[in-house]
Design an enzyme around this catalytic site. Structure first.
Site, PDB file in Angstrom:
ATOM      1  CE  LYS A   8       0.734   1.346   4.561  1.00 55.27           C
ATOM      2  NZ  LYS A   8       1.580   2.448   4.923  1.00 55.27           N
ATOM      3  CG  ASP A 125      -0.958   0.236   8.343  1.00 55.38           C
ATOM      4  OD1 ASP A 125      -1.641   1.166   8.790  1.00 55.38           O
ATOM      5  OD2 ASP A 125       0.213   0.371   7.970  1.00 55.38           O
TER       6      ASP A 125
HETATM    7  C1  LIG Z   1       2.570   4.691   9.681  1.00 55.03           C
HETATM    8  C2  LIG Z   1       1.475   3.723   9.298  1.00 55.03           C
HETATM    9  C3  LIG Z   1       0.509   4.464   8.357  1.00 55.03           C
HETATM   10  O1  LIG Z   1      -0.262   3.619   7.588  1.00 55.03           O
HETATM   11  O2  LIG Z   1       1.919   2.569   8.593  1.00 55.03           O
HETATM   12  P1  LIG Z   1       3.391   1.998   8.191  1.00 55.03           P
HETATM   13  O3  LIG Z   1       4.143   3.079   7.545  1.00 55.03           O
HETATM   14  O4  LIG Z   1       4.065   1.524   9.437  1.00 55.03           O
HETATM   15  O5  LIG Z   1       3.136   0.881   7.220  1.00 55.03           O
HETATM   16  C4  LIG Z   1       0.708   3.245  10.528  1.00 55.03           C
HETATM   17  O6  LIG Z   1       0.215   4.360  11.282  1.00 55.03           O
HETATM   18  C5  LIG Z   1       1.513   2.347  11.434  1.00 55.03           C
HETATM   19  O7  LIG Z   1       0.666   1.751  12.368  1.00 55.03           O
HETATM   20  P2  LIG Z   1       1.008   0.317  13.017  1.00 55.03           P
HETATM   21  O8  LIG Z   1       1.378  -0.632  11.957  1.00 55.03           O
HETATM   22  O9  LIG Z   1      -0.060  -0.032  13.962  1.00 55.03           O
HETATM   23  O10 LIG Z   1       2.281   0.654  13.820  1.00 55.03           O
HETATM   24  P3  LIG Z   1       3.028  -0.298  14.862  1.00 55.03           P
HETATM   25  O11 LIG Z   1       4.297  -0.726  14.221  1.00 55.03           O
HETATM   26  O12 LIG Z   1       2.095  -1.311  15.410  1.00 55.03           O
HETATM   27  O13 LIG Z   1       3.296   0.792  15.992  1.00 55.03           O
HETATM   28  C6  LIG Z   1       4.536   0.989  16.541  1.00 55.03           C
HETATM   29  C7  LIG Z   1       4.489   2.180  17.469  1.00 55.03           C
HETATM   30  O14 LIG Z   1       4.245   3.387  16.747  1.00 55.03           O
HETATM   31  C8  LIG Z   1       3.445   4.284  17.483  1.00 55.03           C
HETATM   32  N1  LIG Z   1       2.191   4.595  16.779  1.00 55.03           N
HETATM   33  C9  LIG Z   1       1.695   3.747  15.838  1.00 55.03           C
HETATM   34  C10 LIG Z   1       0.518   4.068  15.177  1.00 55.03           C
HETATM   35  C11 LIG Z   1      -0.137   5.265  15.514  1.00 55.03           C
HETATM   36  N2  LIG Z   1      -1.281   5.636  14.919  1.00 55.03           N
HETATM   37  N3  LIG Z   1       0.379   6.096  16.462  1.00 55.03           N
HETATM   38  C12 LIG Z   1       1.546   5.768  17.091  1.00 55.03           C
HETATM   39  O15 LIG Z   1       2.006   6.524  17.943  1.00 55.03           O
HETATM   40  C13 LIG Z   1       3.189   3.617  18.805  1.00 55.03           C
HETATM   41  O16 LIG Z   1       4.176   4.040  19.707  1.00 55.03           O
HETATM   42  C14 LIG Z   1       3.380   2.146  18.488  1.00 55.03           C
HETATM   43  O17 LIG Z   1       3.754   1.392  19.603  1.00 55.03           O
END
Ligand SMILES: C[C@@](CO)(OP(=O)(O)O)[C@H](O)COP(=O)(O)OP(=O)(O)OC[C@H]1O[C@@H](n2ccc(N)nc2=O)[C@H](O)[C@@H]1O
Ligand SMILES: Nc1ncnc2c1ncn2[C@@H]1O[C@H](COP(=O)(O)OP(=O)(O)O)[C@@H](O)[C@H]1O
Length: 279
Positions: A8, A125
């Site tokens: 994505k 995600d």
């Molecule tokens: C940035 C995004 C955008 O689509 O995706 P990726 O780039 O990783 O694919 C997402 O918000 C990735 O969310 P998610 O996949 O849940 O992240 P995780 O690795 O589980 O989260 C790791 C850490 O990042 C922080 N975190 C995550 C998501 C969020 N909305 N707020 C946060 O502050 C938290 O401290 C969490 O413990």
């Protein structure tokens, strides 16, 4: 059974604020693409045989363990995961793998299991990847509204720098927060082939951690891509190409510099009927 776990990109990502639990409230447009990891699922009498990295910590393994437990252990599964997507690049590979395992197991062992709840417990995600296509997302990514996206050619480039999501969120400062994305304007600009008025609030924190990422963005712009933006928490960037031929030329120009692929916004056609969470 063979399944494609597509990548994505985030067509804009705005951080609206920080929640009491430390997570960040976001507003983003998810777009599935047409390339990704491959998964092979095969029923076995019991247990989980897994071939791939990280063993039991792999999101694909964890998805299988959760589903089989909730379904009352109807049988087991052999999973072979062939990774093609770089990790920690903001392309959502691990989340996509997990979603395909959930969807595949529901086909192999149908049961009254709430896939969205399981998906969300695996990562913010993952629910999007149950839907695929395009979607507007709020909350931490779990409140989803499907969106029709124009099937534009895009190029994704990952410079080979692994940016762990927690590191990037940890660098967020109050001045990185921004208002909601102008969704209608973004969709209109995409449809007209213009520069979309989107941004990614995580670019500031990522650029502070790794200033060289600014050069990656400039290089993609220099190759004529429009709407060049970091996806998710990085370190991959994407941009909109003028045509398939333009996308192909950009891929050729970047092929020795990192992971580069062309794809189509909105992903492969996904059968409808998966449902959605209200915003
Ligand atoms: C940035 C995004 C955008 O689509 O995706 P990726 O780039 O990783 O694919 C997402 O918000 C990735 O969310 P998610 O996949 O849940 O992240 P995780 O690795 O589980 O989260 C790791 C850490 O990042 C922080 N975190 C995550 C998501 C969020 N909305 N707020 C946060 O502050 C938290 O401290 C969490 O413990
Ligand atoms: N199936 C998987 N594919 C990729 N990474 C996985 C998987 N299972 C667990 N992980 C872990 O999740 C992290 C994030 O991976 P990934 O989803 O590819 O990146 P991103 O969150 O940047 O989109 C990896 O660095 C790895 O430690």
């Amino acid at each position: 059974m063979e399944r494609l776990a597509v990548a994505k990109v985030n067509l804009g990502l705005s951080l609206l604020g920080r929640r009491p639990d430390g997570y960040h409230e976001l507003h983003t447009l998810f777009a599935a693409l047409t390339f990704g990891d491959r998964l092979y699922l095969e029923p076995i009498p019991q247990g989980i045989e897994f071939r791939g990295r990280y063993g039991k910590r792999n999101l694909a393994y964890r998805a299988a363990a959760l589903y089989l437990e909730r379904a009352g252990f109807p049988g087991g599964v052999r999973i072979v995961l062939e990774k093609a997507l770089p990790e920690g690049a903001g392309l959502g590979g691990g989340s996509s793998d997990a979603a395909q395992v959930l969807l595949g197991l529901k086909e192999l062992y149908p049961a009254e299991v709430d896939l969205f709840a399981l998906a969300l417990s695996l990562g913010a995600d993952v629910p999007f990847f149950l839907l695929g296509g395009g979607a507007e997302a709020r909350g931490i990514g779990e409140r989803l509204r499907p969106l029709a996206l124009p099937p534009l050619p895009v190029v994704v480039f990952a410079p080979g720098l692994r940016l762990p999501t927690p590191r990037v969120y940890g660098e967020v400062k109050p001045h990185d927060f921004a208002p909601e994305l102008p969704v209608e304007e973004i969709l209109g600009a995409l449809a007209r082939g213009e520069e979309p008025p989107y941004w990614n609030s995580l670019e500031g924190p990522a650029f502070r951690l790794y200033p060289e990422l600014k050069e990656v963005k400039a290089r993609l712009r220099g190759l004529g891509l429009k709407g060049v933006l970091m996806t998710g928490s990085g370190s991959a960037f994407f941009g909109l190409a003028e045509s398939e031929e333009h996308a192909e030329a950009v891929v050729k120009a970047l092929r020795h510099r990192g992971f580069v692929r062309k794809g189509i916004l909105g992903g492969p056609h996904v059968p409808s009927g998966n449902g959605a969470f209200p915003l």
